[in-house]
Write a protein that holds these residues in place. Structure first.
Motif, PDB file in Angstrom:
ATOM      1  N   UNK A 256       1.348 -20.899 -40.361  1.00  0.00           N
ATOM      2  CA  UNK A 256       2.258 -19.779 -40.146  1.00  0.00           C
ATOM      3  C   UNK A 256       3.575 -20.255 -39.552  1.00  0.00           C
ATOM      4  N   UNK A 257       4.669 -19.717 -40.064  1.00  0.00           N
ATOM      5  CA  UNK A 257       5.992 -20.005 -39.499  1.00  0.00           C
ATOM      6  C   UNK A 257       6.471 -18.792 -38.699  1.00  0.00           C
ATOM      7  N   UNK A 258       7.513 -19.007 -37.897  1.00  0.00           N
ATOM      8  CA  UNK A 258       8.028 -17.955 -37.013  1.00  0.00           C
ATOM      9  C   UNK A 258       9.477 -17.625 -37.371  1.00  0.00           C
ATOM     10  N   UNK A 259       9.889 -16.387 -37.121  1.00  0.00           N
ATOM     11  CA  UNK A 259      11.266 -15.996 -37.471  1.00  0.00           C
ATOM     12  C   UNK A 259      12.333 -16.892 -36.866  1.00  0.00           C
ATOM     13  N   UNK A 260      12.106 -17.394 -35.649  1.00  0.00           N
ATOM     14  CA  UNK A 260      13.153 -18.212 -35.022  1.00  0.00           C
ATOM     15  C   UNK A 260      13.377 -19.532 -35.753  1.00  0.00           C
ATOM     16  N   UNK A 261      12.451 -19.897 -36.658  1.00  0.00           N
ATOM     17  CA  UNK A 261      12.602 -21.135 -37.428  1.00  0.00           C
ATOM     18  C   UNK A 261      13.510 -20.962 -38.638  1.00  0.00           C
ATOM     19  N   UNK A 262      13.784 -19.719 -39.025  1.00  0.00           N
ATOM     20  CA  UNK A 262      14.501 -19.465 -40.273  1.00  0.00           C
ATOM     21  C   UNK A 262      15.880 -20.117 -40.341  1.00  0.00           C
ATOM     22  N   UNK A 263      16.726 -20.017 -39.317  1.00  0.00           N
ATOM     23  CA  UNK A 263      18.048 -20.659 -39.423  1.00  0.00           C
ATOM     24  C   UNK A 263      17.966 -22.164 -39.660  1.00  0.00           C
ATOM     25  N   UNK A 264      16.997 -22.803 -39.022  1.00  0.00           N
ATOM     26  CA  UNK A 264      16.856 -24.240 -39.215  1.00  0.00           C
ATOM     27  C   UNK A 264      16.507 -24.603 -40.643  1.00  0.00           C
ATOM     28  N   UNK A 265      15.688 -23.764 -41.309  1.00  0.00           N
ATOM     29  CA  UNK A 265      15.366 -24.005 -42.718  1.00  0.00           C
ATOM     30  C   UNK A 265      16.630 -23.979 -43.564  1.00  0.00           C
ATOM     31  N   UNK A 266      17.481 -23.014 -43.309  1.00  0.00           N
ATOM     32  CA  UNK A 266      18.713 -22.906 -44.090  1.00  0.00           C
ATOM     33  C   UNK A 266      19.630 -24.090 -43.807  1.00  0.00           C
TER      34      UNK A 266
ATOM     35  N   UNK B 198      13.005 -31.668 -51.279  1.00  0.00           N
ATOM     36  CA  UNK B 198      13.932 -30.882 -50.463  1.00  0.00           C
ATOM     37  C   UNK B 198      13.252 -29.575 -50.081  1.00  0.00           C
ATOM     38  N   UNK B 199      13.093 -29.342 -48.795  1.00  0.00           N
ATOM     39  CA  UNK B 199      12.399 -28.144 -48.329  1.00  0.00           C
ATOM     40  C   UNK B 199      13.178 -26.882 -48.674  1.00  0.00           C
ATOM     41  N   UNK B 200      12.440 -25.810 -48.889  1.00  0.00           N
ATOM     42  CA  UNK B 200      13.053 -24.525 -49.236  1.00  0.00           C
ATOM     43  C   UNK B 200      13.881 -23.981 -48.067  1.00  0.00           C
ATOM     44  N   UNK B 201      14.951 -23.244 -48.372  1.00  0.00           N
ATOM     45  CA  UNK B 201      15.693 -22.568 -47.302  1.00  0.00           C
ATOM     46  C   UNK B 201      14.967 -21.323 -46.800  1.00  0.00           C
ATOM     47  N   UNK B 202      13.924 -20.909 -47.511  1.00  0.00           N
ATOM     48  CA  UNK B 202      13.163 -19.705 -47.149  1.00  0.00           C
ATOM     49  C   UNK B 202      11.857 -20.135 -46.493  1.00  0.00           C
ATOM     50  N   UNK B 203      11.576 -19.636 -45.311  1.00  0.00           N
ATOM     51  CA  UNK B 203      10.367 -20.056 -44.606  1.00  0.00           C
ATOM     52  C   UNK B 203       9.123 -19.471 -45.255  1.00  0.00           C
ATOM     53  N   UNK B 204       8.025 -20.202 -45.165  1.00  0.00           N
ATOM     54  CA  UNK B 204       6.736 -19.752 -45.680  1.00  0.00           C
ATOM     55  C   UNK B 204       6.183 -18.661 -44.771  1.00  0.00           C
ATOM     56  N   UNK B 205       5.769 -17.550 -45.369  1.00  0.00           N
ATOM     57  CA  UNK B 205       5.213 -16.444 -44.599  1.00  0.00           C
ATOM     58  C   UNK B 205       3.767 -16.232 -45.045  1.00  0.00           C
ATOM     59  N   UNK B 206       2.851 -16.679 -44.228  1.00  0.00           N
ATOM     60  CA  UNK B 206       1.438 -16.684 -44.610  1.00  0.00           C
ATOM     61  C   UNK B 206       0.912 -15.278 -44.867  1.00  0.00           C
ATOM     62  N   UNK B 207       1.407 -14.275 -44.150  1.00  0.00           N
ATOM     63  CA  UNK B 207       0.894 -12.917 -44.344  1.00  0.00           C
ATOM     64  C   UNK B 207       1.179 -12.400 -45.753  1.00  0.00           C
ATOM     65  N   UNK B 208       2.264 -12.872 -46.357  1.00  0.00           N
ATOM     66  CA  UNK B 208       2.552 -12.480 -47.735  1.00  0.00           C
ATOM     67  C   UNK B 208       1.481 -13.024 -48.679  1.00  0.00           C
ATOM     68  N   UNK B 209       1.092 -14.283 -48.471  1.00  0.00           N
ATOM     69  CA  UNK B 209       0.055 -14.883 -49.306  1.00  0.00           C
ATOM     70  C   UNK B 209      -1.275 -14.162 -49.113  1.00  0.00           C
TER      71      UNK B 209
END
Length: 292
Positions: A134-144, A208-219
């Motif tokens: 699971x990833x967290x919202x605060x990680x999103x800017x770093x992905x981008x 190259x990692x995606x700019x969009x974080x993985x959201x396990x709840x969606x899966x």
């Protein structure tokens, strides 16, 4: 020396890209689709096909950017794989639900697809995959940020002088491989460059990692919508247990998403169970898959 069953390949247009699709078995045998994982190719399933006792028509595409399918040589967008799978099934199995066997990323694609297109999937096998952490919202800017930085130059590519050197590397990272199997993989899951060097059969842009974080709840929500019976093959030394072994409650939470689930542990195996224990994998598949 191992005798490997012959496969045949065809090229077709899938959503505007040249796709390579590998076939084993007689065309009129029951069809099952084998879907490979990240930085791999369709030939990865050779040893499982060799171990099957019954006649199957195995259809295994090289995903876009892998093997002999077309490489974009730019960043990839993961949802395109859902579209590609939808188109592949429309081509090869337009009138009946399909049997899908996915390893790792292939399991991620096929399990989400089975949830959103439940009528198109008759049976689903997930090989050593139960989602990512699971990833967290605060990680999103770093992905981008990391994604933007990666666009400044082509990603590095690891090359080997020849197929023998690549085979030695495969044996080094996976001691369960035999020399014959390592040599086979070195030739079939690689690409030969114009200068004669050999590299992995995957576009380096996949690294190259995606700019969009993985959201396990969606899966997990997609898994809850699956209507087909599901077989989960877990390696006793694979990625699922490495990711979640210390949080068994999380494993159970994810397993509970599947309404009709069988679980089989493949022993003495790492993540690439199709290489490490193809006989165990083939036996489990044939015990699960219906032939009607």
């Amino acid at each position: 020396m191992n005798a490997f069953l012959d496969s045949r390949c065809e090229q077709l247009d899938i959503r505007g890209l040249r796709y390579n699709v590998r076939h084993w078995g007689t065309p009129d045998a029951p069809v099952v689709f084998f879907l490979h994982g990240w930085m791999d190719t369709s030939a990865t399933f050779q040893f499982v096909v060799d171990a099957l006792k019954q006649d199957w028509h195995v259809i295994a595409p090289d995903w876009r950017g892998y093997g002999e399918s077309e490489w974009l040589r730019r960043p990839y967008w993961y949802p395109d794989y859902y579209g590609d799978l939808d188109a592949l099934l429309a081509h090869y199995s337009p009138d009946r639900p399909a049997r899908l066997v996915g390893h790792s990323m292939g399991a991620g694609i096929s399990s989400a697809y089975a949830g959103v297109r439940p009528a198109r999937v008759a049976q689903l096998v997930m090989m050593d995959f139960l989602g990512l952490t699971t990833t967290r919202p605060h990680e999103a800017p770093g992905h981008i940020t990391r994604w933007l930085d990666s666009l400044q130059s082509d990603p590095p590519q690891r090359n080997y002088p020849d197929h023998d050197a690549f085979a030695r590397r495969l044996l080094q990272v996976n001691p369960r491989l035999t020399a014959e199997r390592a040599a086979f993989l070195a030739h079939t899951v690689s690409r030969t460059l114009p200068d004669g060097q050999v590299t992995m059969g995957g576009d380096p842009w996949h690294r190259v990692a995606s700019p969009v974080r993985y959201q396990s709840d969606d899966a997990l929500e997609a898994w809850r919508a699956i209507e087909a019976p599901v077989l989960l093959l877990l390696s006793d030394q694979g990625y699922v247990l490495k990711r979640f072994g210390e949080t068994p409650d999380e494993i159970e939470r994810r397993l509970a998403c599947f309404a009709n689930l069988q679980r089989v542990t493949v022993t003495d195996s790492g993540h690439n169970l199709q290489h490490d224990q193809p006989e165990q994998v083939a036996a489990a598949l044939e015990a699960f898959l219906r032939r009607d």
